[in-house]
Design an enzyme around this catalytic site. Structure first.
Site, PDB file in Angstrom:
ATOM      1  N   TRP A 187       0.865  -1.197   0.000  1.00 37.06           N
ATOM      2  CA  TRP A 187       0.000   0.000   0.000  1.00 37.06           C
ATOM      3  C   TRP A 187       0.896   1.239   0.000  1.00 37.06           C
ATOM      4  O   TRP A 187       1.923   1.257   0.675  1.00 37.06           O
ATOM      5  CB  TRP A 187      -0.850   0.025   1.272  1.00 37.06           C
ATOM      6  CG  TRP A 187      -2.292  -0.333   1.092  1.00 37.06           C
ATOM      7  CD1 TRP A 187      -2.800  -1.592   1.014  1.00 37.06           C
ATOM      8  CD2 TRP A 187      -3.390   0.555   0.988  1.00 37.06           C
ATOM      9  NE1 TRP A 187      -4.172  -1.535   0.877  1.00 37.06           N
ATOM     10  CE2 TRP A 187      -4.560  -0.217   0.851  1.00 37.06           C
ATOM     11  CE3 TRP A 187      -3.515   1.944   1.000  1.00 37.06           C
ATOM     12  CZ2 TRP A 187      -5.830   0.339   0.734  1.00 37.06           C
ATOM     13  CZ3 TRP A 187      -4.773   2.513   0.878  1.00 37.06           C
ATOM     14  CH2 TRP A 187      -5.912   1.702   0.744  1.00 37.06           C
ATOM     15  N   LEU A 211       0.242   5.078   6.341  1.00 36.71           N
ATOM     16  CA  LEU A 211      -1.212   5.292   6.424  1.00 36.71           C
ATOM     17  C   LEU A 211      -1.465   6.742   6.061  1.00 36.71           C
ATOM     18  O   LEU A 211      -0.820   7.632   6.614  1.00 36.71           O
ATOM     19  CB  LEU A 211      -1.708   5.036   7.851  1.00 36.71           C
ATOM     20  CG  LEU A 211      -1.977   3.584   8.242  1.00 36.71           C
ATOM     21  CD1 LEU A 211      -2.212   3.490   9.737  1.00 36.71           C
ATOM     22  CD2 LEU A 211      -3.167   3.019   7.490  1.00 36.71           C
ATOM     23  N   HIS A 215     -10.863   4.344   8.591  1.00 34.42           N
ATOM     24  CA  HIS A 215     -10.449   3.819   9.906  1.00 34.42           C
ATOM     25  C   HIS A 215      -8.993   4.158  10.196  1.00 34.42           C
ATOM     26  O   HIS A 215      -8.293   3.384  10.841  1.00 34.42           O
ATOM     27  CB  HIS A 215     -10.641   2.302   9.931  1.00 34.42           C
ATOM     28  CG  HIS A 215     -12.017   1.883   9.559  1.00 34.42           C
ATOM     29  ND1 HIS A 215     -13.126   2.253  10.282  1.00 34.42           N
ATOM     30  CD2 HIS A 215     -12.467   1.182   8.512  1.00 34.42           C
ATOM     31  CE1 HIS A 215     -14.191   1.763   9.698  1.00 34.42           C
ATOM     32  NE2 HIS A 215     -13.838   1.112   8.624  1.00 34.42           N
TER      33      HIS A 215
HETATM   34  O1  INI Z   1      -1.017   0.365   4.543  1.00 33.73           O
HETATM   35  C1  INI Z   1      -2.143   0.860   4.421  1.00 33.73           C
HETATM   36  N1  INI Z   1      -3.251   0.076   4.454  1.00 33.73           N
HETATM   37  C2  INI Z   1      -4.486   0.598   4.307  1.00 33.73           C
HETATM   38  N2  INI Z   1      -5.554  -0.226   4.369  1.00 33.73           N
HETATM   39  C3  INI Z   1      -5.411  -1.665   4.176  1.00 33.73           C
HETATM   40  C4  INI Z   1      -5.166  -2.393   5.496  1.00 33.73           C
HETATM   41  O2  INI Z   1      -3.880  -2.073   6.007  1.00 33.73           O
HETATM   42  C5  INI Z   1      -5.206  -3.917   5.264  1.00 33.73           C
HETATM   43  O3  INI Z   1      -4.246  -4.260   4.285  1.00 33.73           O
HETATM   44  C6  INI Z   1      -6.576  -4.346   4.787  1.00 33.73           C
HETATM   45  O4  INI Z   1      -7.571  -3.850   5.670  1.00 33.73           O
HETATM   46  C7  INI Z   1      -6.694  -5.888   4.714  1.00 33.73           C
HETATM   47  O5  INI Z   1      -6.464  -6.433   6.004  1.00 33.73           O
HETATM   48  C8  INI Z   1      -4.649   1.982   4.113  1.00 33.73           C
HETATM   49  N3  INI Z   1      -5.909   2.569   3.955  1.00 33.73           N
HETATM   50  O6  INI Z   1      -6.994   1.914   4.097  1.00 33.73           O
HETATM   51  O7  INI Z   1      -5.975   3.797   3.622  1.00 33.73           O
HETATM   52  C9  INI Z   1      -3.467   2.807   4.084  1.00 33.73           C
HETATM   53  O8  INI Z   1      -3.505   4.057   3.934  1.00 33.73           O
HETATM   54  N4  INI Z   1      -2.270   2.212   4.236  1.00 33.73           N
END
Ligand code: INI
Length: 156
Positions: free
Chosen positions: A28, A87, A94
C-alpha cells in the site's frame, strides 16, 4: 530556539557487520514506502550490514505488519526488524483505528519475542507530509540506524 533540530542523534558506534536485519514493508502507498525502504537499506549497508543479512518481505497493507513481522521473526530469527508502512488519512475511514492497532501490535511483537522491532509506520494527514521532497528527511534512515543500535544492545 528556531534552529532546534528535530529527530535523533545516531549513536556513534553503529556496527552492523554481524547483524541480520528483517524489513517487512507494505505494498500500500508503495511509492512512499519504497523510498523509506531504500533509505533503511542504504543505511544498513553503509553501517556494514552484509547484503545477504538484509531480509526483505512485503505484505498488502499496514494492518498485516504485526502478524507478518511476528511470524517472520520467529522463522528467520533476525537481530532486529523494521516494519514499514504508510497510512494516509482520508484514504481510509479507519485511519486512527488501523494506526492504533498496528502501533500496539508491533510494540507487542518486539516485547513478546524480545527482538527489537523498529516502528516504521508513517501516519500522514496528506502525502506532502511524507517528507520525500528534496529537502525532506527520509525516515527510513533513522529506522536503519535504530535497527542496528537496538540489535547491538541485545547482542552485547
Ligand atoms: O497500509 C495501508 N493500508 C491501508 N488499508 C489496508 C489495510 O492495512 C489492510 O491491508 C486491509 O484492511 C486488509 O487487512 C490503508 N488505507 O486503508 O488507507 C493505508 O492508507 N495504508
Amino acid at each position: 530556539n528556531k534552529d532546534f533540530v528535530k529527530g535523533v542523534i545516531p549513536s556513534s558506534d553503529l556496527n552492523g557487520e554481524n547483524l541480520k536485519v528483517l524489513i517487512v514493508h507494505t505494498r500500500w502507498n508503495s511509492e512512499i514506502v519504497n523510498e523509506l525502504v531504500k533509505g533503511a537499506v542504504e543505511t544498513l549497508l553503509s553501517n556494514k550490514v552484509k547484503p545477504d543479512n538484509i531480509l526483505l518481505h512485503s505484505v498488502p497493507g499496514a494492518y498485516e505488519l504485526p502478524f507478518a513481522t511476528k511470524k517472520l521473526c520467529k522463522l528467520l530469527k533476525p537481530d532486529s526488524a523494521i516494519s514499514i508502512g504508510v497510512l494516509i488519512k482520508g484514504s481510509t475511514m479507519h485511519f486512527e483505528y488501523i494506526s492504533e492497532a498496528v502501533s500496539h501490535g508491533l510494540m507487542n511483537v518486539g516485547l513478546e519475542l524480545e527482538i527489537p522491532v523498529i516502528f516504521g509506520l508513517l501516519t500522514l494527514l496528506n502525502e506532502q507530509q511524507a517528507g520525500m521532497t528534496p529537502d525532506g528527511h527520509n525516515h527510513g534512515i533513522d529506522w536503519g540506524q535504530a535497527a542496528i543500535e537496538m540489535a547491538q544492545i541485545t547482542a552485547s
